[in-house]
Every structure is written in structure tokens, then in C-alpha cells.
Scaffold this active site. Structure first.
Site, mmCIF file in Angstrom:
data_model
loop_
_atom_site.group_PDB
_atom_site.id
_atom_site.type_symbol
_atom_site.label_atom_id
_atom_site.label_comp_id
_atom_site.label_asym_id
_atom_site.label_seq_id
_atom_site.Cartn_x
_atom_site.Cartn_y
_atom_site.Cartn_z
ATOM 1 N N LEU A 237 -5.951 -33.975 4.454
ATOM 2 C CA LEU A 237 -7.064 -32.662 4.807
ATOM 3 C C LEU A 237 -5.954 -31.356 4.891
ATOM 4 C CD1 LEU A 237 -9.828 -34.191 6.583
ATOM 5 C CD2 LEU A 237 -9.349 -33.865 4.626
ATOM 6 N N CYS A 238 -6.561 -30.222 4.882
ATOM 7 C CA CYS A 238 -5.735 -28.926 4.902
ATOM 8 C C CYS A 238 -5.683 -28.570 6.319
ATOM 9 C CB CYS A 238 -6.097 -27.989 3.708
ATOM 10 S SG CYS A 238 -5.848 -28.455 2.064
ATOM 11 N N PHE A 239 -5.170 -29.050 7.281
ATOM 12 C CA PHE A 239 -5.063 -28.590 8.407
ATOM 13 C C PHE A 239 -4.007 -29.387 9.283
ATOM 14 C CE2 PHE A 239 -7.981 -31.824 10.098
ATOM 15 C CZ PHE A 239 -7.766 -31.853 11.528
#
Length: 417
Positions: A340-342
Site C-alpha cells: 500500500l501507498c503509505f
């Protein structure tokens, strides 16, 4: 790890499956049998649907004689669809609507009211429907907090239940509503020691004795103990067993286990968490000074609590090669990074594993509860394939989502591109 190897060998962990979740159904059945053996036969063990709402899991438990604890309208429907008789469904929620209560009353569910105003609402609805409700009142025993504050609900303040400090109001409610026949207590989930669970139950049991002394020995019919028994997430964890809990309750609450009150439990984590593993293929390996990172296909989508509060929610990990054999070699510290993008998307940091290569399979243990049920749609990742193994064979409990399934989710019912 043997289940992962077997799934690969039988072609059930397919090339297109970046990850799978595997349930040991025999272990789940054994866990339920141990719970049932620890308590009197009159006890209804209502599985917490929130822990694992997979319909095949619910169907298995219904077939074993379990009840279901539902905390929302859809969870009621999940329980009904899984084959639970309405009389064995307990409805808990701090925000029950009139629509939800009306359905629960029509079906004859057992309702645990969360507050005194809800009792008034139930009274009006039941009168209009011409039914006699089956209701308990949730009490906050104010017994204290466990190790994890976010999952502890028995402090001086709690969003749940009527505080024990309102003892006079509680007794008045039992005098006002003759159909109010139960008491419900829950102190928290994971991180709550046995002593805290027993203290909470004991405080509410003392209240039950007071009500019976004041309003008659048959005034109460049901005592709901809630859940809270923890699972072992670390190698050194030794959580209390259901038998340990029952033994301690018998000492603190004489007459509870061997008395006339119908008993209810609402366990989820201790039953299901140890019964499943998540297996993800390693896509990439990154090496930077002081850090080795394996990029896998499960992150905060499956492990929400683990990524946001890793100290409270650890998981044991294992490493297999692409064929499912345990990898050997000197262990080192590895970060397992999700997709995921965090920046907090690490289901496990500093796992001690042998050298990892792309194509290896990382196995994360004890994921049978409060993982898939908390699935996050961030980045719109596909839910993985879910397999069950029981009585010598595999079954598909839930098929892997395809991209069009995720598109339909975001469109909603009746939506069109």
C-alpha cells in the site's frame, strides 16, 4: 506450514494468487469443543461474527451448536444465512436503530441493550409489535483497563454500557421493565488478563445478586459473560484457557456456573485467531544500509491494527521457498513491507528470518480473527483467496477477488459505469 505446502502441491495456491489465507477447520472445531467442555451444557457460546464473518466458518460453527453474536444489521443477516436459529443469535451494538430493533424483536433475537434510553425504545417497539422482548442490559463494571487501551472497555469511562456507578438507575430499570431478564458484561479483547476478566464478571454478578435479593430470586434469567480471552501471538505467550477461566469464575462467582441462570459467552479471537495463516509471495527484495526489506502482497489492507499499532499486535512469521519447503540458513532481521501507498505499511518489522529471495513465501501466523474482517479498501487491493482444510481435504471458503469485483464494490448495488 504444512497446509501451505499441501495447497501448493494440489494447485490451490495458484500462480495468479499473490497471497492466500488458509484456515485449519479441524483446529477451529477442536477449539470450540474445548470451550464447550469448560462450561455447563446450558451455556450458549455465541461466536463473535465481527471476528470472522466468512459464511463457511459461520456455517461450521452453527453446525457444531454455537450461537452467533451480531453487532450490526448485516451481521444479523450473515448469521441467519449461515443457519443460526434466531433464538441463538445475540444482538449487541451501541447504536441500534429502530429498524434494527424492530427486526430483532420480530425474529426473537436476544438483545443486549447498551443504555437506558434503548430500553425505553425497546419497550415502545415491543408494545407496538405485541411481542415480549428477550433483553439483557450491558453493564460497564468499571473494573479497569487492560494492556491495550483501544480494545479495553471497562475503564471509569467507556462508550459501551451503563456504568456500575449508576447502580440505582440499573435497579430501577429492572423494576420498570418486567421483560428485562439479563445482564451483560465485557471488559475488552486481547491484552486483558484473566484477573481483569474475572473482576468484571464478578462485579456484575454481585449486581445480579442485589437485583435478585430486591426483586425476587427468579428476576434474572440470563448472564452474558461477553468475550475477551486472548490468543497467543508470540512464542512466549501463554493465554488462559477456557477451563482456566471457568475455574476462576467458580471461585469468584459461586452459584454462577452451577446455578439456574442461562449463560452466554461471546468469544471470537480465542476460537479463530490460531486457526489460520496468511501466505504471501515475495515480489521484491530491497537492501539499504542497515535495512533489508521484503515486499509482500499483504499489508495494512489485511493487517490494519498491526500496521498502525505494531507493538500491541505482533505476529509470528515463517519463510518458505517457492515450493513450500522451510528455508534454512542463518536468520537476520527483515522488514516485511506491504503493497500500500503509505509509509507505515509494514505488517511485521524486524522479523528474524533466513535470507529472503523474490518468489519465496512469507507465512504470517494467527490471522484467523480480526484480520480479513477488518479488510481495508485503500488502494483497492483484491482480497486474497481463502482456503479451508478439514477432515483431510481442502475447500475454497472465499474466492480471490477479480478487478471487476472491486469495481462493483465501489459502484454499489445498481451502479453502472
Amino acid at each position: 506450514m504444512e497446509l501451505v505446502r499441501k495447497a501448493l502441491a494440489q494447485g490451490l495456491f495458484r500462480d495468479q494468487d499473490t497471497a492466500v489465507i488458509l484456515y485449519d477447520l479441524d483446529r477451529l472445531a477442536a477449539n470450540f469443543a474445548a470451550l464447550a467442555a469448560a462450561f455447563p451444557s446450558r451455556t450458549r457460546h455465541a461466536f463473535a461474527v465481527k471476528a470472522c464473518p466468512l459464511p463457511p466458518i459461520l456455517q461450521l460453527l452453527a453446525g457444531l451448536g454455537a450461537g452467533a453474536e451480531a453487532a450490526s444489521l448485516p451481521e444479523i443477516h450473515l448469521a441467519l444465512a449461515a443457519g443460526f436459529d434466531p433464538s441463538r443469535i445475540v444482538f449487541d451494538s451501541p447504536a441500534k436503530t429502530g429498524e434494527e430493533l424492530r427486526l430483532a424483536l420480530k425474529l426473537g433475537l436476544f438483545i443486549n441493550a447498551d443504555n437506558l434510553d434503548e430500553l425505553a425504545r425497546i419497550d415502545a417497539l415491543a408494545t407496538g409489535l405485541g411481542v415480549v422482548p428477550r433483553v439483557g442490559l450491558r453493564i460497564n463494571p468499571q473494573a479497569g483497563l487492560g494492556r491495550i487501551k483501544a480494545t479495553s472497555v471497562a475503564g471509569r469511562y467507556s462508550k459501551f454500557g451503563v456504568p456500575m456507578s449508576a447502580r440505582d438507575d440499573i435497579r430501577d430499570a429492572f423494576a420498570r421493565y418486567p421483560w428485562l431478564g439479563g445482564l451483560h458484561v465485557h471488559v475488552g479483547s486481547q491484552g486483558c488478563p484473566l484477573e481483569l476478566l474475572v473482576a468484571g464478571a464478578g462485579t456484575v454478578f454481585d449486581l445480579a445478586r442485589e437485583i435478585e435479593q430486591e426483586q425476587g430470586p427468579d428476576r434474572l434469567a440470563v448472564f452474558d459473560l461477553g468475550g475477551g480471552l486472548p490468543a497467543a501471538y508470540r512464542d512466549g505467550d501463554t493465554p488462559p484457557t477456557p477451563a482456566d477461566y471457568a475455574t476462576a469464575l467458580a471461585v469468584r462467582c459461586p452459584g454462577l456456573l452451577d446455578g439456574p441462570l442461562a449463560l452466554v459467552t461471546e468469544f471470537g479471537r480465542m476460537l479463530a485467531a490460531p486457526c489460520a495463516v496468511a501466505a504471501s509471495r515475495v515480489e521484491y527484495v530491497k537492501r539499504q544500509p542497515g535495512h533489508r526489506t521484503a515486499v509482500v502482497h499483504l499489508g495494512a489492507d489485511l493487517f490494519v491494527r498491526e500496521c498502525y499499532n505494531p507493538k500491541a499486535w505482533p505476529h509470528r512469521t515463517r519463510l518458505l521457498d517457492s515450493g513450500g519447503q522451510a528455508k534454512q540458513g542463518r536468520p537476520g532481521l527483515w522488514h516485511l513491507a506491504g503493497p500500500l501507498c503509505f509509509s507505515g505499511d509494514f505488517p511485521v518489522r524486524q522479523a528474524r528470518l533466513p535470507a529472503i529471495a523474490p518468489g519465496d513465501i512469507v507465512v504470517i501466523e494467527d490471522v484467523g480473527a480480526y484480520t480479513l474482517s477488518m479488510w481495508s479498501r485503500y488502494n483497492s487491493r483484491q482480497m486474497p483467496r481463502v482456503l479451508g482444510f478439514g477432515q483431510g481435504r481442502f475447500s475454497v471458503l472465499r474466492e480471490r477477488e477479480e478487478p471487476q469485483d472491486v469495481v462493483r464494490f465501489w459502484l454499489g448495488s445498481g451502479g453502472a459505469v
